[in-house]
Design an enzyme around this catalytic site. Structure first.
Site, PDB file in Angstrom:
ATOM      1  N   HIS A  73      -4.306  -3.134   0.954  1.00 37.94           N
ATOM      2  CA  HIS A  73      -4.743  -1.786   1.288  1.00 37.94           C
ATOM      3  C   HIS A  73      -6.087  -1.434   0.654  1.00 37.94           C
ATOM      4  O   HIS A  73      -6.436  -1.946  -0.407  1.00 37.94           O
ATOM      5  CB  HIS A  73      -3.697  -0.768   0.825  1.00 37.94           C
ATOM      6  CG  HIS A  73      -2.343  -1.026   1.389  1.00 37.94           C
ATOM      7  ND1 HIS A  73      -1.191  -0.845   0.659  1.00 37.94           N
ATOM      8  CD2 HIS A  73      -1.933  -1.464   2.612  1.00 37.94           C
ATOM      9  CE1 HIS A  73      -0.137  -1.152   1.414  1.00 37.94           C
ATOM     10  NE2 HIS A  73      -0.564  -1.534   2.594  1.00 37.94           N
ATOM     11  N   LYS A  83      -8.847   1.019  -8.807  1.00 36.74           N
ATOM     12  CA  LYS A  83      -7.441   1.044  -9.226  1.00 36.74           C
ATOM     13  C   LYS A  83      -7.284   0.277 -10.532  1.00 36.74           C
ATOM     14  O   LYS A  83      -7.933  -0.751 -10.734  1.00 36.74           O
ATOM     15  CB  LYS A  83      -6.543   0.359  -8.194  1.00 36.74           C
ATOM     16  CG  LYS A  83      -6.357   1.072  -6.894  1.00 36.74           C
ATOM     17  CD  LYS A  83      -5.414   0.278  -6.000  1.00 36.74           C
ATOM     18  CE  LYS A  83      -5.242   0.928  -4.652  1.00 36.74           C
ATOM     19  NZ  LYS A  83      -4.411   0.114  -3.752  1.00 36.74           N
ATOM     20  N   TYR A 143      -0.030   2.534 -10.717  1.00 37.99           N
ATOM     21  CA  TYR A 143      -1.446   2.433 -10.369  1.00 37.99           C
ATOM     22  C   TYR A 143      -2.159   3.701 -10.829  1.00 37.99           C
ATOM     23  O   TYR A 143      -1.744   4.800 -10.478  1.00 37.99           O
ATOM     24  CB  TYR A 143      -1.671   2.386  -8.857  1.00 37.99           C
ATOM     25  CG  TYR A 143      -0.732   1.591  -8.016  1.00 37.99           C
ATOM     26  CD1 TYR A 143      -1.175   0.473  -7.334  1.00 37.99           C
ATOM     27  CD2 TYR A 143       0.595   1.983  -7.838  1.00 37.99           C
ATOM     28  CE1 TYR A 143      -0.326  -0.248  -6.505  1.00 37.99           C
ATOM     29  CE2 TYR A 143       1.454   1.265  -7.019  1.00 37.99           C
ATOM     30  CZ  TYR A 143       0.982   0.155  -6.350  1.00 37.99           C
ATOM     31  OH  TYR A 143       1.826  -0.552  -5.534  1.00 37.99           O
ATOM     32  N   ASP A 179       2.203  -2.961   7.689  1.00 31.64           N
ATOM     33  CA  ASP A 179       1.347  -4.025   7.152  1.00 31.64           C
ATOM     34  C   ASP A 179       1.376  -5.268   8.040  1.00 31.64           C
ATOM     35  O   ASP A 179       0.361  -5.937   8.223  1.00 31.64           O
ATOM     36  CB  ASP A 179       1.757  -4.381   5.720  1.00 31.64           C
ATOM     37  CG  ASP A 179       1.356  -3.304   4.713  1.00 31.64           C
ATOM     38  OD1 ASP A 179       0.512  -2.449   5.044  1.00 31.64           O
ATOM     39  OD2 ASP A 179       1.900  -3.324   3.593  1.00 31.64           O
TER      40      ASP A 179
END
Length: 194
Positions: A73, A83, A143, A179
């Site tokens: 992603h 991130k 995250y 996905d």
């Protein structure tokens, strides 16, 4: 690539990878008879590694089954995000793919194992797609993110795209339908401009 392969700070070490801006972090816990204490983030130390945007969101995922893939992603400009990924329970193979237009490592990937035991993290800069595969059941990941999620700027690469060629360490047992539906890239794919 920088001359020094590791930057040392009081609470973290930042290990360079072959992809510019992508670091493996090793936390330096304080350990005593009770257990340990460590930081997941330090603004001052992370700024030295190039993170100059504030953390605006903290996300957590739980994955039941070993072999599951989440990703790859990313957010499109102007909503790109950095991130910091930590595995709080279990073990993952964490992967970043460089999709920065004109980058010398364009479409190259780098992966590392993050686990509750090794206390490593991944600092993933803007312009890299991110995903992971669980190597244990009941895995929890946290995250820290520098941009709020924007569904209109959401995008992805297919984790099984042969052009990228990620070598996932275990058989893939699960992946979301969303996905799985991501198309493979072709020779016209140019990435994103940061």
């Amino acid at each position: 690539m920088k001359e020094s392969k590791v930057m040392q700070y009081p609470r973290f070490s930042f290990q360079y990878t072959p992809i510019a801006g992508l670091f493996i972090l090793e936390k330096k816990p304080f350990v005593d008879s009770r257990g340990f204490f460590c930081r997941l983030f330090s603004c001052e130390e992370f700024k030295s590694a190039g993170l100059d945007k504030p953390i605006v969101q903290i996300n957590q995922s739980f994955t039941k089954n070993r072999g599951t893939i989440r990703g790859l992603h990313f957010q499109l400009p102007p909503c790109t995000e950095t991130k910091i990924v930590n595995c709080l329970h279990g073990e993952i193979f964490d992967v970043a793919v460089d999709i920065r237009k004109n980058s010398p490592t364009f479409l190259q990937w780098f992966g590392t194992i993050l686990s509750a035991d090794n206390k490593k993290s991944f600092l993933i800069p803007d312009g890299l797609a991110h995903g992971f595969q669980t190597l244990t059941d009941d895995t929890e990941v946290i995250y820290l993110v520098t941009a709020n999620y924007n569904p209109e700027k959401e995008d992805a690469l297919n984790a099984q795209d042969p052009t990228i060629g990620i070598q996932w360490p275990v058989d893939i047992t699960e992946c979301s339908n969303k996905d799985k539906a991501v198309r493979f890239i072709d020779q016209n794919y140019r990435g994103i401009k940061i």
